[in-house]
Each structure stands twice: as structure tokens, then as C-alpha cells.
Design an enzyme around this catalytic site. Structure first.
Site, PDB file in Angstrom:
ATOM      1  N   GLY A  24       0.817  -1.210   0.000  1.00 54.59           N
ATOM      2  CA  GLY A  24       0.000   0.000   0.000  1.00 54.59           C
ATOM      3  C   GLY A  24       0.850   1.258   0.000  1.00 54.59           C
ATOM      4  O   GLY A  24       0.496   2.270   0.611  1.00 54.59           O
ATOM      5  N   ALA A  25       1.967   1.222  -0.727  1.00 51.46           N
ATOM      6  CA  ALA A  25       2.934   2.319  -0.678  1.00 51.46           C
ATOM      7  C   ALA A  25       2.550   3.521  -1.526  1.00 51.46           C
ATOM      8  O   ALA A  25       3.261   4.522  -1.508  1.00 51.46           O
ATOM      9  CB  ALA A  25       4.306   1.807  -1.123  1.00 51.46           C
ATOM     10  N   ASN A  26       1.465   3.432  -2.273  1.00 51.55           N
ATOM     11  CA  ASN A  26       1.140   4.515  -3.206  1.00 51.55           C
ATOM     12  C   ASN A  26       0.424   5.697  -2.558  1.00 51.55           C
ATOM     13  O   ASN A  26       0.319   6.759  -3.165  1.00 51.55           O
ATOM     14  CB  ASN A  26       0.301   3.996  -4.376  1.00 51.55           C
ATOM     15  CG  ASN A  26      -0.981   3.344  -3.937  1.00 51.55           C
ATOM     16  OD1 ASN A  26      -0.972   2.171  -3.583  1.00 51.55           O
ATOM     17  ND2 ASN A  26      -2.087   4.065  -3.921  1.00 51.55           N
ATOM     18  N   GLY A  28      -1.133   7.683   1.454  1.00 48.14           N
ATOM     19  CA  GLY A  28      -1.310   7.714   2.896  1.00 48.14           C
ATOM     20  C   GLY A  28      -0.102   7.269   3.689  1.00 48.14           C
ATOM     21  O   GLY A  28       1.036   7.666   3.422  1.00 48.14           O
ATOM     22  N   GLY A  30       1.367   4.412   3.835  1.00 49.60           N
ATOM     23  CA  GLY A  30       2.327   3.632   3.065  1.00 49.60           C
ATOM     24  C   GLY A  30       3.271   4.507   2.281  1.00 49.60           C
ATOM     25  O   GLY A  30       4.485   4.242   2.215  1.00 49.60           O
ATOM     26  N   SER A 153      -4.402  -1.283  14.740  1.00 53.17           N
ATOM     27  CA  SER A 153      -5.259  -0.105  14.880  1.00 53.17           C
ATOM     28  C   SER A 153      -5.765  -0.030  16.310  1.00 53.17           C
ATOM     29  O   SER A 153      -5.839  -1.045  17.020  1.00 53.17           O
ATOM     30  CB  SER A 153      -6.449  -0.218  13.918  1.00 53.17           C
ATOM     31  OG  SER A 153      -7.473   0.695  14.250  1.00 53.17           O
ATOM     32  N   TYR A 178     -13.884  -5.088  11.049  1.00 57.64           N
ATOM     33  CA  TYR A 178     -12.630  -4.341  10.925  1.00 57.64           C
ATOM     34  C   TYR A 178     -11.773  -4.537  12.170  1.00 57.64           C
ATOM     35  O   TYR A 178     -10.567  -4.819  12.074  1.00 57.64           O
ATOM     36  CB  TYR A 178     -12.917  -2.851  10.717  1.00 57.64           C
ATOM     37  CG  TYR A 178     -11.676  -1.990  10.686  1.00 57.64           C
ATOM     38  CD1 TYR A 178     -10.785  -2.074   9.621  1.00 57.64           C
ATOM     39  CD2 TYR A 178     -11.387  -1.100  11.721  1.00 57.64           C
ATOM     40  CE1 TYR A 178      -9.632  -1.295   9.584  1.00 57.64           C
ATOM     41  CE2 TYR A 178     -10.240  -0.318  11.704  1.00 57.64           C
ATOM     42  CZ  TYR A 178      -9.366  -0.423  10.632  1.00 57.64           C
ATOM     43  OH  TYR A 178      -8.225   0.345  10.598  1.00 57.64           O
TER      44      TYR A 178
END
Length: 306
Positions: A24-26, A28, A30, A153, A178
Site C-alpha cells: 500500500g505504498a502509493n 497515505g 504507506g 489499529s 474491521y
């Protein structure tokens, strides 16, 4: 080694010669994590499912760090096959893995399933990362001082692992599911560390949470809630750059120890400097952790032997 009381990226040691994967590096958290690791001279693999967004992130990082050593390898955490393809491609190109940052996640979408039929939050947030760690473990265990950092979280505190409802067979409550997925992530980190210790492997498993951070996780909230989420996060929480600091401390602090959990230092851990924090009593349930590990092996179809 002296524990960094006031942790900062500037004072963290260089990561030159080290290889890091950030899921998820693209965007936020990440993106901020990948950017910081690039600043510390690590080779950073941007693990993303969207090639165009990953390219945009890569180009943004290069503007900030012109000499950054970056590569995009696509991964779709909705698909175990995609996870396997990612692991195979990475393992062909690299002979070590120093940092595996399991950052990607989704929060409270409508009831959907992954390509393998798992409830999406459990499947994406937890199960795909369990499988990814398993597939990359041959490299992790031969890399001295390798670290696996799993994103949890604050929601984990209300979570419960419902083995009879992992795929929402008996009902779907967005928040409960979640919270369950994030509790599972944390329990995985703890259980992995216990197994690393038992096997005498020189590697660490840690977990972190960003507090109340303004990210794109609110994408699935109802429209009125979504319109309030980012302003509220900005008002009482912190931005993604600061939200990534607990993850980065877990990854970079030379005095960190396996099994530690990092989060913000402020009131109720909503925001603040990254420090060691405590997780819920449920996260330390050894019986549930052992069962979760076994169930995860069954669901992914691959034994995870440390």
C-alpha cells in the site's frame, strides 16, 4: 544500545544496502513510510495493486529524494494468487529482505469477498499479509536482523476473533469485522515473534498503529461520515506523515525488540510522538493465537513453519 526517546527519521540509522517492502505504498501511511525509508537510503519496493498510482508515488518520492532506489512490484491483496506472484517475482530479483512493512488495508467497506471468497477486511488486512510473510519467510530468516512490521489499529481493542464468523457467515457488522481484522494482525505479530524466539531465528516481528490519522481509509464510510472523517482526523488526530512514525520507529529504532507495539504518545493514543504502547488483553491470548495461525494455514493452503 540507547533507546531513542525522541525518535525522528533524521536521527534513525542509515538503511543503505537494505531491502524494504511496503504494501500500500502509493498513498497515505504507506507512501510516507516508503518516502522515509528512501530518505534513509533503503531500496524500497512499492507494493501496490494500481500501477498508475504506484508510478505517481514513485515519481513524487524521486522529486523529494532524487537518488532513491525504488521499484514497483504489483500486488493485489484481494487475491492469494497475486500475493504468490508478487513473492515469486521479488524472490527472483532479491536474495535478502530486511524490512517487510505490512501497511495496506481497508476499513468498513460494504460486505464483499476477495477473489478467494474471504470476507474482504479479514482477507485483505490480515490473511493476505499472513500469506505474504509465509512466502517471503525463506528470505527473512536468512537476512540478519530482518523485521516484519504489521499495522494494527486502536480498533483492535474492541476486536474479537470469531472463528465461526470469519467470512461473515452469521452476519456482517462493518466495525466489528474491521476490529477483528486488526486484532488478528496484532496477534499474528506476537505469535510470529514467539515462534522466531523458539526457533532461534535472528529476526523480529513488531506491530504499530497510527492513532487517528487522516488517510484514505475513510473511503467506504457513508457520505456524511466521510465528509467529516478527514477534517475530524486533521483536527483531533494527525496527518499521514506523523501517523507513519510508529511504523517507522518499529522498523528503524536500533533498540526496538521483537514483540513490541508502537503508537502515538498522546491522550488515548490518538496522536503524538511514537512510543511503545500496550495492546488489549485479548491480543495476548495464546490459545486463540495458536488457533488463528492454524486456521490461517488452512485458509491459505500453505503451512507456515518457522
Amino acid at each position: 544500545m540507547i533507546f531513542m526517546i525522541n525518535f525522528s527519521i533524521e536521527t534513525a540509522p542509515s538503511q543503505k544496502g537494505k531491502i524494504a517492502i511496503v504494501t500500500g505504498a502509493n498513498s497515505g501511511l504507506g507512501y510516507e513510510t516508503a518516502l522515509a525509508l528512501a530518505r534513509k537510503e533503503a531500496t524500497v519496493i512499492l507494493a501496490s495493486r494500481d500501477l498508475n498510482k504506484a508510478k505517481d508515488a514513485l515519481n513524487k518520492i524521486l522529486i523529494e529524494v532524487p537518488k532513491a532506489d525504488l521499484e514497483i512490484i504489483l500486488i493485489d491483496l484481494n487475491s492469494l494468487q497475486s500475493v504468490e506472484e508478487f513473492a515469486a517475482e521479488f524472490s527472483k530479483k532479491y536474495d535478502r529482505l530486511d524490512l517487510l512493512i505490512e501497511n495496506a488495508g481497508i476499513m468498513m467497506p460494504p460486505l464483499t469477498t476477495t477473489k478467494d471468497g474471504f470476507e474482504s477486511q479479514f482477507g485483505v488486512n490480515y490473511l493476505a499479509h499472513f500469506h505474504l510473510t509465509n512466502l517471503l519467510f525463506p528470505l527473512l530468516k536468512i537476512t540478519p536482523n530482518a523485521r516484519v512490521v504489521t499495522l494494527s489499529s486502536l480498533a483492535h481493542k474492541t476486536g474479537k476473533i470469531s472463528f465461526d464468523n470469519l467470512n461473515a457467515e452469521k452476519g456482517y457488522d462493518k466495525w466489528s469485522v474491521y476490529a477483528q481484522s486488526k486484532l488478528a494482525c496484532m496477534m499474528f505479530a506476537y505469535e510470529l515473534q514467539r515462534r522466531l524466539d523458539s526457533a532461534g531465528i535472528n529476526a523480529m516481528a513488531l506491530s504499530a498503529h497510527p492513532g487517528f490519522s487522516a488517510t484514505n481509509l475513510g473511503a467506504f464510510l457513508p457520505s456524511i461520515a466521510s465528509s467529516l472523517f478527514s477534517p475530524l482526523a486533521s483536527l483531533i488526530g494527525q496527518d499521514s506523515k506523523h501517523g507513519a512514525l510508529p511504523t517507522l520507529r518499529a522498523a528503524l529504532d536500533p533498540a526496538a525488540k521483537g514483540g513490541e507495539y508502537y503508537g502515538p504518545s498522546g491522550f488515548r493514543e490518538v496522536k503524538g510522538a511514537p512510543v511503545k504502547v500496550r495492546s488489549s488483553s485479548k491480543s495476548h491470548d495464546l490459545g486463540v493465537a495458536t488457533k488463528l495461525w492454524s486456521v490461517s494455514e488452512e485458509l491459505t493452503g500453505k503451512k507456515f513453519e518457522v
